[in-house]
Motif scaffolding. Sequence first.
Motif, PDB file in Angstrom:
ATOM      1  N   VAL A   1     -13.640 -20.750  41.628  1.00 20.08           N
ATOM      2  CA  VAL A   1     -14.007 -21.111  40.291  1.00 20.08           C
ATOM      3  C   VAL A   1     -13.782 -22.285  40.104  1.00 20.08           C
ATOM      4  CG1 VAL A   1     -14.317 -20.524  37.865  1.00 20.08           C
ATOM      5  CG2 VAL A   1     -14.386 -18.570  39.562  1.00 20.08           C
ATOM      6  N   ASN A   2     -12.269 -22.410  39.890  1.00 20.18           N
ATOM      7  CA  ASN A   2     -11.450 -23.671  39.742  1.00 20.18           C
ATOM      8  C   ASN A   2     -12.049 -24.931  40.566  1.00 20.18           C
ATOM      9  OD1 ASN A   2     -10.612 -22.214  37.423  1.00 20.18           O
ATOM     10  ND2 ASN A   2      -8.609 -21.697  38.748  1.00 20.18           N
ATOM     11  N   ASN A   3     -12.213 -24.412  41.957  1.00 23.73           N
ATOM     12  CA  ASN A   3     -12.316 -25.653  42.784  1.00 23.73           C
ATOM     13  C   ASN A   3     -14.052 -26.000  42.794  1.00 23.73           C
ATOM     14  OD1 ASN A   3      -9.803 -25.764  43.519  1.00 23.73           O
ATOM     15  ND2 ASN A   3     -10.271 -23.965  45.315  1.00 23.73           N
ATOM     16  N   TYR A   4     -14.804 -25.465  42.015  1.00 23.23           N
ATOM     17  CA  TYR A   4     -16.109 -25.650  41.968  1.00 23.23           C
ATOM     18  C   TYR A   4     -16.343 -26.813  40.999  1.00 23.23           C
ATOM     19  CZ  TYR A   4     -21.260 -25.290  41.465  1.00 23.23           C
ATOM     20  OH  TYR A   4     -22.670 -25.627  41.748  1.00 23.23           O
ATOM     21  N   THR A   5     -16.202 -27.949  41.140  1.00 24.69           N
ATOM     22  CA  THR A   5     -16.085 -29.045  39.956  1.00 24.69           C
ATOM     23  C   THR A   5     -17.369 -30.105  40.200  1.00 24.69           C
ATOM     24  OG1 THR A   5     -14.565 -30.308  41.491  1.00 24.69           O
ATOM     25  CG2 THR A   5     -13.529 -28.844  39.982  1.00 24.69           C
TER      26      THR A   5
ATOM     27  N   GLY B   1     -14.310 -33.984  38.627  1.00 24.86           N
ATOM     28  CA  GLY B   1     -13.175 -33.105  38.970  1.00 24.86           C
ATOM     29  C   GLY B   1     -12.955 -31.949  37.765  1.00 24.86           C
ATOM     30  N   ASP B   2     -14.270 -31.923  36.730  1.00 17.08           N
ATOM     31  CA  ASP B   2     -14.306 -30.916  35.903  1.00 17.08           C
ATOM     32  C   ASP B   2     -14.817 -29.762  36.350  1.00 17.08           C
ATOM     33  OD1 ASP B   2     -12.992 -32.737  33.931  1.00 17.08           O
ATOM     34  OD2 ASP B   2     -14.904 -33.356  33.690  1.00 17.08           O
ATOM     35  N   PRO B   3     -14.502 -28.432  35.945  1.00 15.09           N
ATOM     36  CA  PRO B   3     -15.055 -27.215  36.736  1.00 15.09           C
ATOM     37  C   PRO B   3     -16.312 -27.145  35.937  1.00 15.09           C
ATOM     38  CG  PRO B   3     -13.029 -26.654  35.661  1.00 15.09           C
ATOM     39  CD  PRO B   3     -13.021 -28.067  35.276  1.00 15.09           C
ATOM     40  N   ILE B   4     -17.527 -26.897  36.776  1.00 14.54           N
ATOM     41  CA  ILE B   4     -18.981 -26.724  36.528  1.00 14.54           C
ATOM     42  C   ILE B   4     -19.186 -25.703  35.984  1.00 14.54           C
ATOM     43  CG2 ILE B   4     -21.379 -26.615  37.622  1.00 14.54           C
ATOM     44  CD1 ILE B   4     -20.198 -28.459  39.661  1.00 14.54           C
ATOM     45  N   MET B   5     -18.572 -24.472  36.157  1.00  9.84           N
ATOM     46  CA  MET B   5     -18.951 -23.158  35.621  1.00  9.84           C
ATOM     47  C   MET B   5     -17.233 -22.445  35.066  1.00  9.84           C
ATOM     48  SD  MET B   5     -21.952 -21.439  38.222  1.00  9.84           S
ATOM     49  CE  MET B   5     -22.032 -20.025  37.102  1.00  9.84           C
ATOM     50  N   PRO B   6     -16.900 -22.998  34.134  1.00  7.60           N
ATOM     51  CA  PRO B   6     -15.483 -22.648  33.711  1.00  7.60           C
ATOM     52  C   PRO B   6     -15.333 -21.188  33.169  1.00  7.60           C
ATOM     53  CG  PRO B   6     -16.453 -24.247  32.015  1.00  7.60           C
ATOM     54  CD  PRO B   6     -17.326 -24.163  33.329  1.00  7.60           C
ATOM     55  N   ASP B   7     -16.555 -20.632  32.709  1.00  9.48           N
ATOM     56  CA  ASP B   7     -16.517 -19.542  32.258  1.00  9.48           C
ATOM     57  C   ASP B   7     -16.730 -18.293  32.928  1.00  9.48           C
ATOM     58  OD1 ASP B   7     -16.000 -20.356  29.762  1.00  9.48           O
ATOM     59  OD2 ASP B   7     -18.142 -20.714  29.338  1.00  9.48           O
ATOM     60  N   ALA B   8     -16.912 -18.666  34.433  1.00 12.39           N
ATOM     61  CA  ALA B   8     -17.314 -17.604  35.693  1.00 12.39           C
ATOM     62  C   ALA B   8     -16.053 -16.980  35.867  1.00 12.39           C
ATOM     63  CB  ALA B   8     -17.870 -18.447  36.539  1.00 12.39           C
ATOM     64  N   VAL B   9     -16.186 -15.514  36.591  1.00 13.82           N
ATOM     65  CA  VAL B   9     -15.023 -14.802  37.045  1.00 13.82           C
ATOM     66  C   VAL B   9     -15.434 -14.371  38.417  1.00 13.82           C
ATOM     67  CG1 VAL B   9     -14.411 -14.321  34.710  1.00 13.82           C
ATOM     68  CG2 VAL B   9     -16.036 -12.816  36.135  1.00 13.82           C
ATOM     69  N   PRO B  10     -14.608 -14.093  39.152  1.00 13.76           N
ATOM     70  CA  PRO B  10     -14.987 -13.218  40.481  1.00 13.76           C
ATOM     71  C   PRO B  10     -16.084 -12.236  40.563  1.00 13.76           C
ATOM     72  CG  PRO B  10     -12.558 -13.905  40.217  1.00 13.76           C
ATOM     73  CD  PRO B  10     -12.980 -14.148  38.891  1.00 13.76           C
TER      74      PRO B  10
ATOM     75  N   GLN C   1     -15.798 -15.673  45.030  1.00 10.58           N
ATOM     76  CA  GLN C   1     -14.654 -14.446  45.691  1.00 10.58           C
ATOM     77  C   GLN C   1     -13.278 -14.323  44.722  1.00 10.58           C
ATOM     78  OE1 GLN C   1     -16.021 -12.485  48.020  1.00 10.58           O
ATOM     79  NE2 GLN C   1     -17.701 -13.473  47.732  1.00 10.58           N
ATOM     80  N   ASN C   2     -12.943 -15.586  43.994  1.00  7.00           N
ATOM     81  CA  ASN C   2     -11.604 -15.505  43.592  1.00  7.00           C
ATOM     82  C   ASN C   2     -11.743 -16.708  42.194  1.00  7.00           C
ATOM     83  OD1 ASN C   2     -10.950 -17.645  45.020  1.00  7.00           O
ATOM     84  ND2 ASN C   2     -10.623 -16.342  46.536  1.00  7.00           N
TER      85      ASN C   2
END
Length: 1001
Positions: free
Chosen positions: A797-801, A805-814, A792-793
């Motif tokens: 994206v940043n909290n899906y780790t 603690g590393d982002p799992i989908m760092p290239d994703a956008v809302p 949603q925002n």
Amino acid sequence: MLFILAAAGLSAQEQLTVRGRVTDAANDGIPGTTVMVRGTQQGTITDLNGDYEIEAPSDAVLVFSFIGYRTEEVGVAGRSTINIQLEEMAFDMDEVVVIGYGTAAVKDLTGSVSVIKADDINRQPVPNIGQALQGKVSGIQVSNNGAPGTAPTIRIRGLGTVRSDASPLFVVDDVYVDDISFLSPQQIESITVLKDASSAAIYGVRAANGVIIITTKGGKFQSPKFNYSGYVGIQQVSNLLDLANTQQYITLVNEKIAVGEDRGTASTPFDPSLYTADTDWFEEVLNPATIQNHNIGITGGGENSTYYYGLGITSQEGLVKNNDYTRINLRGTSDVTVNRFLSAGYGITLNAWKSDNAANVLGQAFIAPPAFDPMVDADTFTDPVSLGFGNFANPAATIEYYNNVSQGLNTLANVHAQITPVENLSFRSSFTFDGSYAENRNYSPEYWVSVTQNDTITHLSKSNSQELNYTFDNTVTYDKSFGEHQVKVMGGLSFVQFRRQGLSASTSRVPYFSEATLYLNNGSIEDLSAGDYGSLIRSNSYFGRLFYSFRERYLLTATFRRDGSSTFPGEKRWGNFPSLGLGWVVSQEDFFGGISSIDFLKVKASWGILGNNQVPQNAYTVIVNNWGGYSVVYGPYGSSTIHQGASITSLVEPLLRWEIVEEYDLGIESLMLDYRLNLEIGMYRRMTRAAIFPVPLIGTAGTSGSSYLDNNADILNTGVELSASWNNQISERLSYNVGGNVSFNHNKVFDLEPGTLPFYDANAFNGALATYTQKGHPIGEFYVLEVDGVFQNFDEVNNYTSGEGDPIMPDAVPGDFRYVDQNEDGIIDDRDRIPYGSYTPKVLYSFNMGVNVGLFDFSIEMHGVGGNKIYNAKRANRFGNENYDADFAGNRWHGEGTSDTYPSADLAGGKNIYPNTFLVESGAYFRIRNVQAGYTLPARLTERLTGERIRVYLSAQNPLTLFSYNGFSPEIPGGSPSTAGMDYGVYPLSRITNVGITMDF
């Protein structure tokens, strides 16, 4: 007083000549009906018109009996004329059915055999006989193709192969055929489906996927009868897929551009005020269409011969514009009894067809922007590329400039003779020829629509194909009863040849003045190219079958067939295929006599082994590639002599062998409540051993392919089938019937040889493959990423780790899908895919009902499937600004909180169209297949018209289909076993309203 009593006694015993006629419910005479004086051996049979004459005492009782009808007893009571109408039995255990190289009574069958009669076929007016099978028999999946002249995809009891042909064997009047679309349904007498290995084993080599035996109409011992049947109808798209309109489209494309800015790309939004056109491209390329079918036939016979001649004409327009199909069928048969030792006959079916083929325009219509009109003016098509949306085709122009025609001729001819040198022993020889010729012509004119849709010069291509197949069967049969024992032994040999060959050629610069100028020699010699192909398969078979019955209650059927096929290398060419079937007619036992509610009860069990030679041709042959790029020039500098080079670029298994099917079957058949209720239950375990399965190769193997084929898999299908039907004659004017069936199937790859790896298949666009076939799972199972909502925002994206603690989908956008990290390694890749169902249904079901009230009749047929999935590949076809379907447009994510199931309009961005659970939808559906209401004209009116029976009817096919899949149809025909259920844009099915008439004279 004594004189008076004696005279009365003589009067009671007075002999009369009794005459009359025996007819059926349609007032047709029943020739061959047995008429006996009860308690005596005195009797006769009716003639060709159903008439009889018999001498009988005035107080006698006459017994009328004929197979398939209830036996009637009528007292003479001094009458000299007795006419009687026999009531047809809904379920006749003495009925004789075709089972392959012979016949058998239904009560004696030990395998899983289903029979569809002509009346059941003709009750549903369809142009293709394969369509009539849908819902009629448990365990059969029929996936219809809406295009005129095309056959449906038929599967019996699931899938047992990965790389071989999974279609059943079709046997039409003793000859093997691959396609039955050339047949006219109105010329079919019966269809027998052999579902289990025991019943199908007599066909050994070709029966691994089940057998469908089709018997066409033949002559009858009766005076000449003329029949006409015909219908005309209107076809409409049964489920029109709604697309986004221009306003929605511009909004979604601008949303896509906005999401692209979040990904670091910039584009200029479109100004909606500039686009006033609003075209629904499906409505533009589709239209209502007509269908009509007409059949006439004449049948009859005398004391020593019978004949049947028929003509059928089918004309069907396609739902896609400029698409239509025409077929003409001619059928003729004759059987002659020369003397009591010799009989012979022939049958021939001729079929000519022509098809103006549909342009491949449905995919274009799905993705084309709605924001332009088909034409600028009466002579100019709109250039969609100039609008700036992308390199789209104009679907209207595609239809206008598409010129592709196919036509062909099929001939199916059979001659046979039977010699009966002594009683109970017969020899039969049959030679059947199956020849076909088909040609295709495709012409592309010089035209210009856009920079990507044009042809600066004309192109012409032509191809033709020929098939010359024949079958030569010779059998000997001994059939004898010894007291309480009945024995029937059959042995034979068969030789079959399939020969196919074809030519193709193309060139350019062919002028078009009329169809008469479209010849290759009118074009450019420099651009002329040609190719040819061919194949030859021969098989030789020896077979035998033993049937034994003791006291009509203990049954045994044993079959053995030995097949040799040129499909396989010499060391593995021959295969042995035995089977055994046992039956126990429990209702014949003495202890069963007190159960009056059960008229017939049989328990049966069978086992059998079948083979499958329908594997890829030359799969075991090493092919030498002499591609021109391998050529070299040897010698000193300046040499010009070219030496042809060659290389072996394929790896094969030189001892490739049969796929072997071993099946166990258990069943119960029962008739209850005065033969009104019929119940059948069957269970099966069907294992395909040594199934051909691809073996992957490493990239350094030096081969052109990434795998080779080997016998290294076991595939299991298990299932349960249930069917029930109820028929009741309440009164002379009122009767009804209800019935249905349900079948459950579980399919999986049971085992793989050590070292054999699962494999991906089925193009899902952008280089991804959507199916995965692996041990313990169904063939062609969809293997996808699991969607766990929509981001949603950016905080989400940043909290899906990961755990670190590393982002799992760092290239994703809302607006992007959030995928589940199944293996918890902190990244999303193919190792996170999960199995998510296959196109093979877990359950098939159907229901039918009919009622007759006086001269009126009504029937309805329904069927459905469940537990299967479809991959919506057309939705994943995203490379630019393609249009969207209305469902997506109305449910998409377009801002925080708007959707947690549908992504943003930027479907092509990020990982949104990787194979995922969103693109896999339920393939379950429920359909009202056919509704029909009819009226039979009164006999007095029919007689005035010099007819015997005239019936008119109104029917609706596919009037209602309930499903949740976002497409034209939940039926996805075609595709290999490992790619089934991929919807790239199927031809829509039609809703048809028919008006028809049948007339007998």
